[in-house]
Scaffold this motif. Structure first.
Motif, short mmCIF file in Angstrom:
data_model
loop_
_atom_site.label_atom_id
_atom_site.label_comp_id
_atom_site.label_asym_id
_atom_site.label_seq_id
_atom_site.Cartn_x
_atom_site.Cartn_y
_atom_site.Cartn_z
N ASP A 1 23.49 -14.68 14.88
CA ASP A 1 23.93 -13.58 14.03
C ASP A 1 22.78 -12.78 13.45
N SER A 2 21.72 -13.45 13.04
CA SER A 2 20.60 -12.75 12.41
C SER A 2 19.54 -12.31 13.41
N GLY A 3 19.48 -12.97 14.56
CA GLY A 3 18.44 -12.68 15.53
C GLY A 3 17.09 -13.24 15.15
N GLU A 4 17.04 -13.99 14.05
CA GLU A 4 15.78 -14.56 13.57
C GLU A 4 15.61 -15.99 14.08
N ARG A 5 14.37 -16.39 14.28
CA ARG A 5 14.10 -17.76 14.67
C ARG A 5 14.00 -18.63 13.42
N MET A 6 14.49 -19.86 13.52
CA MET A 6 14.30 -20.81 12.43
C MET A 6 12.80 -20.98 12.18
N SER A 7 12.40 -20.71 10.94
CA SER A 7 10.98 -20.64 10.62
C SER A 7 10.62 -21.74 9.63
N PRO A 8 9.97 -22.79 10.10
CA PRO A 8 9.66 -23.90 9.20
C PRO A 8 8.54 -23.54 8.22
N LEU A 9 8.51 -24.24 7.10
CA LEU A 9 7.39 -24.09 6.19
C LEU A 9 6.15 -24.72 6.81
N VAL A 10 5.06 -24.00 6.78
CA VAL A 10 3.79 -24.53 7.25
C VAL A 10 3.00 -24.98 6.04
N THR A 11 2.65 -26.24 6.01
CA THR A 11 1.83 -26.76 4.92
C THR A 11 0.44 -27.07 5.45
N TYR A 12 -0.52 -26.93 4.59
CA TYR A 12 -1.92 -27.12 4.96
C TYR A 12 -2.50 -28.28 4.17
N LYS A 13 -3.24 -29.13 4.85
CA LYS A 13 -3.96 -30.21 4.18
C LYS A 13 -5.42 -29.78 4.08
N GLY A 14 -5.98 -29.93 2.90
CA GLY A 14 -7.35 -29.51 2.72
C GLY A 14 -8.11 -30.42 1.79
N TRP A 15 -9.42 -30.25 1.75
CA TRP A 15 -10.29 -31.08 0.92
C TRP A 15 -10.63 -30.32 -0.35
N THR A 16 -10.32 -30.94 -1.49
CA THR A 16 -10.53 -30.33 -2.79
C THR A 16 -11.62 -31.09 -3.54
N VAL A 17 -12.35 -30.38 -4.38
CA VAL A 17 -13.45 -30.97 -5.15
C VAL A 17 -13.03 -31.04 -6.62
N SER A 18 -13.26 -32.18 -7.23
CA SER A 18 -12.89 -32.36 -8.63
C SER A 18 -13.81 -31.56 -9.54
N LYS A 19 -13.23 -30.99 -10.59
CA LYS A 19 -14.01 -30.29 -11.60
C LYS A 19 -14.99 -31.24 -12.28
N GLN A 20 -14.65 -32.52 -12.33
CA GLN A 20 -15.48 -33.51 -13.01
C GLN A 20 -16.64 -34.00 -12.16
N SER A 21 -16.66 -33.68 -10.89
CA SER A 21 -17.68 -34.23 -9.99
C SER A 21 -19.08 -33.87 -10.47
N ALA A 22 -19.97 -34.85 -10.46
CA ALA A 22 -21.36 -34.61 -10.81
C ALA A 22 -22.17 -34.11 -9.62
N ASN A 23 -21.53 -34.09 -8.45
CA ASN A 23 -22.22 -33.70 -7.21
C ASN A 23 -21.37 -32.72 -6.42
N LYS A 24 -21.06 -31.58 -7.03
CA LYS A 24 -20.15 -30.62 -6.40
C LYS A 24 -20.75 -30.02 -5.12
N VAL A 25 -22.06 -29.81 -5.12
CA VAL A 25 -22.69 -29.22 -3.93
C VAL A 25 -22.55 -30.16 -2.74
N ALA A 26 -22.87 -31.45 -2.97
CA ALA A 26 -22.74 -32.43 -1.90
C ALA A 26 -21.29 -32.63 -1.51
N ALA A 27 -20.39 -32.61 -2.49
CA ALA A 27 -18.97 -32.77 -2.20
C ALA A 27 -18.45 -31.61 -1.36
N THR A 28 -18.91 -30.39 -1.67
CA THR A 28 -18.50 -29.23 -0.88
C THR A 28 -19.04 -29.32 0.55
N GLU A 29 -20.28 -29.79 0.69
CA GLU A 29 -20.84 -29.98 2.03
C GLU A 29 -20.01 -30.97 2.84
N LEU A 30 -19.58 -32.05 2.18
CA LEU A 30 -18.74 -33.04 2.87
C LEU A 30 -17.39 -32.43 3.24
#
Length: 873
Positions: free
Chosen positions: A307-336
């Motif tokens: 009826d709509s001509g649209e394809r069923m479109s699932p939600l796409v979720t992304y997994k990513g690496w986040t750095v804690s605000k509390q980290s004492a080594n944010k530069v190294a954590a970002t490199e990792l």
């Protein structure tokens, strides 16, 4: 208060203890962070990483290999790895971060950022904004919509390492057996239904999906023309086509019977693995499991809707690496984080585990494109809709769960149910406590430059000989403002196409804020117009990292010190009084009880008093550490909340029925084994003790499986009833399960009391003709009173706060009314939802105070009415 009310199961105890640490001991953690800083200064860095890959899985193996490779490349860095369950990873991270114990790096899903993004501790967010850490060239490595999915507001909270979504997976053998063509991209929802009906025969179902789970409904809603939110982010759960999509999904089970009754996520997988289902909506995360089961399977896009001509479109979720605000080594954590999201690591994950990459270079990788599974799922992600990274998205599941229960049980039409869900979500959004956006620290990992143009067509900015930023002169642009960094003519920010900045031809002066700069390091910055060096400078930034300070523990230490001094004074007075009264045998008694009293005061009394204070504040996830006194507002909210009387009434019914059954059945079994001449009493006692000896959470999960539509009970009865979806049925079941768990303890406790009754009392009574029921009534029961009264009181308190059975068996459901407790919720499980799912700590503390007062009033009245202390004496 938390120490009394929130400790009814092992999971709850863990979360409550973490919350205790968060509230009371956060300031004491500064020393551990300082030690990391000292190591960093010496050149050694320790990074703590939490991941959500399943234990001993292929994903974990690839991940650990990547960590080893990183440590080899950076020998001064040591990575400590911890696995946490994916289902509650966000909650565990928030609890740890609120207590000052967050890991440096954490793997999170994009749809979890909406909840975490609003949380503040002493005004600080929990995650580091990575915009200053990444250069445009770093960002250019990833799909733009993947990067956008890791943002909350303007902040960039993660580096996207993978993506996934639902697709149509089918069992080729079952299609071949029925002579059907395999599904393809031309299929419509009617083709899917026709094939599912043909493939439903004997004990095989044509399709397996959890029809009451919102995540599986999202693509169907999109296909029917509906949407979760409009362009402004406002909820549109009941938009055009949404109710038809819900009805079509429910009819798969209720009308057409192509989906097995009560199918849930784990049951769906089991049906497909055992070839009891021909098709399934599932993601790439389970593909390896299906292949390992030796299934001949295929994959294609979700179908179109006629009826709509649209394809069923699932939600796409992304997994990513986040750095804690509390980290004492944010530069190294970002490199990792960049390492774990790199082209090489993403490709290994894709090839080995069918994890969909987000790295742009892998879109044209021959090995990936030639793999039918990888290319097929990547095509599905392109036909999907990125999950919104908003607070509203993280709240949408609860009202939708209620909407599905209402429509499934027939108490509302799909249109009415979705309208109610939309209204409930709007009300939740309107009452949210919102945190102010946290500003970037000016100059942290950034250097500002300014140069004049020379009528060139392009300008390239190099930092230390590496291309950093590209600018192109263009009269018309379809670009957007992505807000990662800033390039402008001094007043108007330039648009972007991808990561390339578009410069209007009339621009004479360009100002850019360059990101990814290393503090205290001299950087050579050069600007080229074509081959001509237009601008050159050496510059550095000295702005240091900003980290949340350790909390002030002075009030905590003062309170603990006051408790210790009070106990010393109390015990000293008691010892002096004993000496005065001549009690010479109790000289060391107070010394012996002192450790227990101290532990009780610190771990119970102090949290109780703090919980009382918290109940009078507006403490929540966005104001933790910055809460204000608000008087009795929380208590008014509790008493005026929808469902308060209903959940209180069910809690009383639950408690009274359980305790009565525990005492009654326990007493009967104890008497039977004590007085009768049954052989093998020890064996019978051992067997009857097993339900109590086995960990309760294991027993409850077994019972839950038995009551599933494909479980033992239905197999025994020859039915397929979904017992736990019926309000009354689920209430009866949780009560029966808890009776089964509690009877052994009462039986053994009463057996011990029966053993202590003198036999000559019964022998004398028999001489006088008193035996049987009369002996029980006039001899046994009165003499057991001293044991039964404290046992019943203890049983009442335990059962009133029995979290395990409800949480593991039904999670409080079914939820039939918006904004109210579920049909099997008791007070303690509802408090858990308020505290840990809604983040309203002050309101949850008020609930806890009310529960405490209820139990205190009952205990005092019960002991006074029964003269309990006299009976024991």
């Amino acid at each position: 208060m938390h120490g009394i009310v929130w400790c009814s199961s092992f999971q709850k105890r863990a979360l409550a203890f973490a919350l205790f640490l968060m509230i009371f001991l956060s300031g004491c953690l500064g020393n551990s962070q300082q030690s990391v800083e000292e190591k960093s200064q010496d050149g050694d860095i320790v990074l703590e990483v939490w991941h959500t890959f399943a234990a001993e899985s292929k994903e974990e193996e690839v991940f650990m290999n990547s960590i080893i490779a990183f440590e080899t490349a950076y020998p001064n860095v040591t990575v400590d790895v911890t696995m946490v369950p994916f289902g509650n990873a966000d909650q565990l991270f928030m609890t740890a971060a609120q207590g000052g114990q967050a890991p440096d790096l954490m793997r999170l899903s994009s749809d979890q950022l909406g909840a975490i993004g609003e949380v503040r501790v002493d005004g600080y967010p929990l995650l580091e904004d990575l915009r200053p850490h990444l250069t445009p060239q770093d960002r250019q490595l990833f799909e733009e919509r993947a990067l956008q999915a890791m943002r909350y507001g303007d902040a960039l909270y993660g580096i996207p390492a993978s993506q996934d979504c639902l697709s149509l997976i089918f069992n080729k053998a079952l299609f071949d057996a029925q002579g059907l063509d395999y599904p393809d991209t031309t299929w419509t929802e009617q083709d899917l239904l026709n094939a599912a009906q043909t493939l439903t025969y004997n004990d095989v179902q044509g399709l397996a999906i959890p029809i009451k789970t919102a995540y599986w409904w999202f693509p169907i809603q999109e296909g029917f023309g509906g949407s979760l939110f409009d362009e402004n982010g406002d909820p549109t759960i009941n938009s055009n086509g949404s109710s038809e999509a819900m009805q079509w999904m429910l009819d798969l089970e209720l009308e057409y019977g192509v989906v097995a009754t009560g199918t849930q996520i784990e049951g769906m997988k089991n049906q497909f693995i055992s070839s009891k289902a021909a098709m399934i909506f599932d993601g790439p995360w389970n593909w390896a499991t299906y292949e390992a089961s030796r299934l001949n399977i295929g994959q294609t896009l979700l179908p179109l809707v006629e009826d709509s001509g649209e394809r069923m479109s699932p939600l796409v979720t992304y997994k990513g690496w986040t750095v804690s605000k509390q980290s004492a080594n944010k530069v190294a954590a970002t490199e990792l984080a960049l390492w774990l999201s790199s082209e090489e690591v993403q490709k290994e994950f894709a090839v080995e585990t069918y994890t969909m990459p987000t790295h742009i270079a892998l879109e044209s990788d021959d090995e990936i494109n030639e793999d039918e599974v990888l290319s097929g799922f990547l095509e599905q992600t392109k036909a999907g809709t990125p999950a919104p990274t908003t607070r509203a998205m993280s709240l949408v599941y609860d009202p939708l769960s209620t909407a599905f229960e209402q429509a499934y049980s027939g108490i509302a039409t799909t249109e009415e149910a979705l309208s109610g869900a939309n209204q409930q979500l709007q009300e939740q959004i309107a009452t949210l406590a919102r945190a102010d956006p946290y500003p970037l620290v000016d100059g942290y990992r950034t250097i500002s430059i300014e140069f004049e143009t020379n009528n060139g067509t392009s300008y390239d900015i190099f930092v230390d000989g590496v291309l950093h930023t590209e600018l192109r002169v263009q009269a018309v642009s379809n670009g957007t403002y992505l807000g990662y960094d800033d390039c402008s003519d001094g007043s108007l920010e330039f648009l972007q196409e991808g990561q390339v900045r578009i410069v209007p031809p009339s621009t004479q002066m360009v100002q850019c804020v360059l990101t990814g700069m290393v503090p205290e390091q001299e950087h050579l910055i050069e600007v080229y117009s074509g081959q001509n060096l237009l601008y050159s400078t050496s510059s550095q930034t000295s702005v240091a990292d900003e980290r949340p300070e350790a909390g002030n523990t002075s009030p905590v230490m003062f309170a603990l010190g006051a408790i210790v001094l009070s106990l010393i004074a109390l015990l000293s007075f008691a010892k002096w009084n004993d000496t005065k009264l001549g009690r010479t045998k109790s000289k060391l008694a107070h010394f012996y009880v002192a450790p227990a009293l101290l532990a009780l005061a610190v771990l119970t009394f102090y949290p109780v008093l703090y919980g009382f204070w918290l109940a009078f504040t507006d403490a929540n996830q966005t104001q933790l550490g910055d809460q204000s006194f608000i008087g009795f507002d929380n208590f008014w909210e509790v008493f005026s909340s929808n469902g308060f009387l209903r959940v209180t009434l069910f809690t009383l019914i639950w408690t009274v029925v359980n305790v009565s059954a525990h005492i009654g059945i326990g007493l009967f079994l104890a008497l039977l084994l004590h007085r009768s001449k049954i052989k093998g009493k020890v064996a019978y006692r051992t067997l009857l003790l097993l339900p109590w000896a086995v960990p309760s959470y294991i027993s409850v999960l077994v019972w839950r499986g038995m009551f599933q539509p494909d479980g033992f009970i239905n197999d025994l009865l020859g039915t397929n009833i979904d017992f736990l979806s019926d309000p009354t049925g689920s209430q009866i079941i949780v009560i029966l399960v808890n009776i089964w768990l509690g009877v052994p303890f009462m039986m053994m406790s009463i057996s011990g009391a029966l053993q202590s009754l003198p036999k000559d009392m019964y022998e004398a009574a028999e001489v006088d003709g008193v035996y049987g029921w009369r002996a029980f009534r006039h001899l046994t029961l009165p003499n057991l009173r001293s044991a039964l009264i404290p046992l019943s009181l203890l049983g009442f308190i335990w059962t009133f706060n029995m979290f395990n059975v409800i949480y593991l068996m039904t999670d409080g459901g079914p939820n039939l009314y918006f904004g109210e407790p579920g049909q099997t919720d008791i007070l303690i499980t509802y408090v858990y939802d308020v505290a840990f799912r809604e983040g309203a700590y002050g309101v949850a503390a008020a609930w806890s105070v009310i529960i405490f007062l209820m139990l205190f009033a009952f205990s005092w009245r019960y002991m006074k009415q029964t003269n309990a202390t006299e009976a024991v004496g």
